[in-house]
Design an enzyme around this catalytic site. Sequence first.
Site, PDB file in Angstrom:
ATOM      1  N   LYS A   1     -96.855 -16.657  -5.733  1.00 23.56           N
ATOM      2  CA  LYS A   1     -96.915 -15.740  -4.595  1.00 23.56           C
ATOM      3  C   LYS A   1     -98.202 -14.918  -4.621  1.00 23.56           C
ATOM      4  CE  LYS A   1     -91.866 -15.234  -4.168  1.00 23.56           C
ATOM      5  NZ  LYS A   1     -90.753 -14.250  -4.160  1.00 23.56           N
TER       6      LYS A   1
ATOM      7  N   TYR B   1     -88.439 -18.261   4.864  1.00 25.17           N
ATOM      8  CA  TYR B   1     -87.447 -17.271   4.429  1.00 25.17           C
ATOM      9  C   TYR B   1     -86.357 -17.032   5.482  1.00 25.17           C
ATOM     10  CZ  TYR B   1     -89.944 -15.939   0.138  1.00 25.17           C
ATOM     11  OH  TYR B   1     -90.501 -15.928  -1.118  1.00 25.17           O
TER      12      TYR B   1
ATOM     13  N   ASN C   1     -92.297 -10.523  -7.507  1.00 21.57           N
ATOM     14  CA  ASN C   1     -91.751 -11.337  -8.598  1.00 21.57           C
ATOM     15  C   ASN C   1     -92.502 -12.645  -8.856  1.00 21.57           C
ATOM     16  OD1 ASN C   1     -90.786 -12.742  -6.423  1.00 21.57           O
ATOM     17  ND2 ASN C   1     -88.608 -12.379  -6.839  1.00 21.57           N
TER      18      ASN C   1
ATOM     19  N   HIS D   1     -92.107 -18.338  -6.472  1.00 19.82           N
ATOM     20  CA  HIS D   1     -90.970 -18.863  -5.710  1.00 19.82           C
ATOM     21  C   HIS D   1     -90.638 -20.253  -6.228  1.00 19.82           C
ATOM     22  CE1 HIS D   1     -88.404 -20.092  -2.356  1.00 19.82           C
ATOM     23  NE2 HIS D   1     -89.016 -21.263  -2.469  1.00 19.82           N
TER      24      HIS D   1
ATOM     25  N   GLU E   1     -88.109 -27.475   1.801  1.00 26.84           N
ATOM     26  CA  GLU E   1     -89.297 -26.664   1.547  1.00 26.84           C
ATOM     27  C   GLU E   1     -90.540 -27.533   1.309  1.00 26.84           C
ATOM     28  OE1 GLU E   1     -88.041 -23.942  -1.559  1.00 26.84           O
ATOM     29  OE2 GLU E   1     -86.926 -22.723  -0.104  1.00 26.84           O
TER      30      GLU E   1
HETATM   31  P1  DAT Z   1     -85.295 -16.049  -5.195  1.00 25.18           P
HETATM   32  O1  DAT Z   1     -86.758 -15.812  -4.916  1.00 25.18           O
HETATM   33  O2  DAT Z   1     -84.959 -15.807  -6.634  1.00 25.18           O
HETATM   34  O3  DAT Z   1     -84.814 -17.389  -4.706  1.00 25.18           O
HETATM   35  P2  DAT Z   1     -83.916 -14.912  -2.903  1.00 25.18           P
HETATM   36  O4  DAT Z   1     -84.054 -16.246  -2.242  1.00 25.18           O
HETATM   37  O5  DAT Z   1     -82.566 -14.291  -2.946  1.00 25.18           O
HETATM   38  O6  DAT Z   1     -84.476 -14.942  -4.389  1.00 25.18           O
HETATM   39  O7  DAT Z   1     -84.878 -13.861  -2.171  1.00 25.18           O
HETATM   40  C1  DAT Z   1     -86.182 -14.235  -1.766  1.00 25.18           C
HETATM   41  C2  DAT Z   1     -87.134 -13.127  -2.129  1.00 25.18           C
HETATM   42  O8  DAT Z   1     -86.809 -11.949  -1.396  1.00 25.18           O
HETATM   43  C3  DAT Z   1     -87.065 -12.711  -3.600  1.00 25.18           C
HETATM   44  O9  DAT Z   1     -87.898 -13.493  -4.391  1.00 25.18           O
HETATM   45  C4  DAT Z   1     -87.501 -11.274  -3.552  1.00 25.18           C
HETATM   46  C5  DAT Z   1     -87.009 -10.800  -2.208  1.00 25.18           C
HETATM   47  N1  DAT Z   1     -85.719 -10.104  -2.311  1.00 25.18           N
HETATM   48  C6  DAT Z   1     -84.508 -10.665  -2.526  1.00 25.18           C
HETATM   49  N2  DAT Z   1     -83.533  -9.741  -2.549  1.00 25.18           N
HETATM   50  C7  DAT Z   1     -84.156  -8.560  -2.319  1.00 25.18           C
HETATM   51  C8  DAT Z   1     -83.713  -7.216  -2.231  1.00 25.18           C
HETATM   52  N3  DAT Z   1     -82.412  -6.889  -2.348  1.00 25.18           N
HETATM   53  N4  DAT Z   1     -84.647  -6.253  -2.019  1.00 25.18           N
HETATM   54  C9  DAT Z   1     -85.949  -6.563  -1.879  1.00 25.18           C
HETATM   55  N5  DAT Z   1     -86.443  -7.811  -1.957  1.00 25.18           N
HETATM   56  C10 DAT Z   1     -85.556  -8.792  -2.179  1.00 25.18           C
HETATM   57 MG    MG Z   2     -84.398 -18.176  -2.846  1.00 22.64          MG
END
Ligand code: DAT
Ligand code: MG
Length: 154
Positions: free
Chosen positions: A12, A52, A115, A118, A131
Amino acid sequence: MSETERTFVMVKPDGVQRGLIGEVVSRFEERGLKMVAGKFMQIDEDLAHEHYGEHEGKPFFEGLVDFITSGPVFAMVWEGQDATRQVRKMMGQTDPAESAPGTIRGDFGLDLGRNVIHGSDHEDPGANEREIDLFFDDEELVDYERIDETWLYE
Ligand code: DAT
Ligand code: MG
């Protein structure tokens, strides 16, 4: 035995700015996964919304779109046995603060919204292929053998 599969991975904008592309690539290479596509690129608003889409409407969605479009990313496809799940394990939890040391997020992040990496969700069937299709054309995926494959797999 688990199947050979392809999964979508992306460093990212925070990871790119912090000089972590090489570190991330090294970890997957050393694990024995094979890179079959890679592209340094900028994500636009439309692609961010599509990628997303599952999070649309959530309170963090707009911030997430702003972040992922804020600078270049390094998008990749990695191939190997059980690749999607293995990559997720190497990434750690969504929140770096909850990620074990030794994982990418646990070693290089502190904040949920920054973080570093991805990876396709292994619990969402078809997410990896969806994806890959979103980010790469078929001809950008390269079929080849890595010289160590006979030593990686029984
Ligand atoms: P991942 O990236 O582990 O697959 P995800 O698909 O649930 O996680 O979410 C996509 C991204 O969105 C994640 O990398 C960081 C952000 N994110 C997820 N939950 C969040 C939250 N509660 N507050 C802020 N950012 C969040
Ligand atoms: Mg995810």
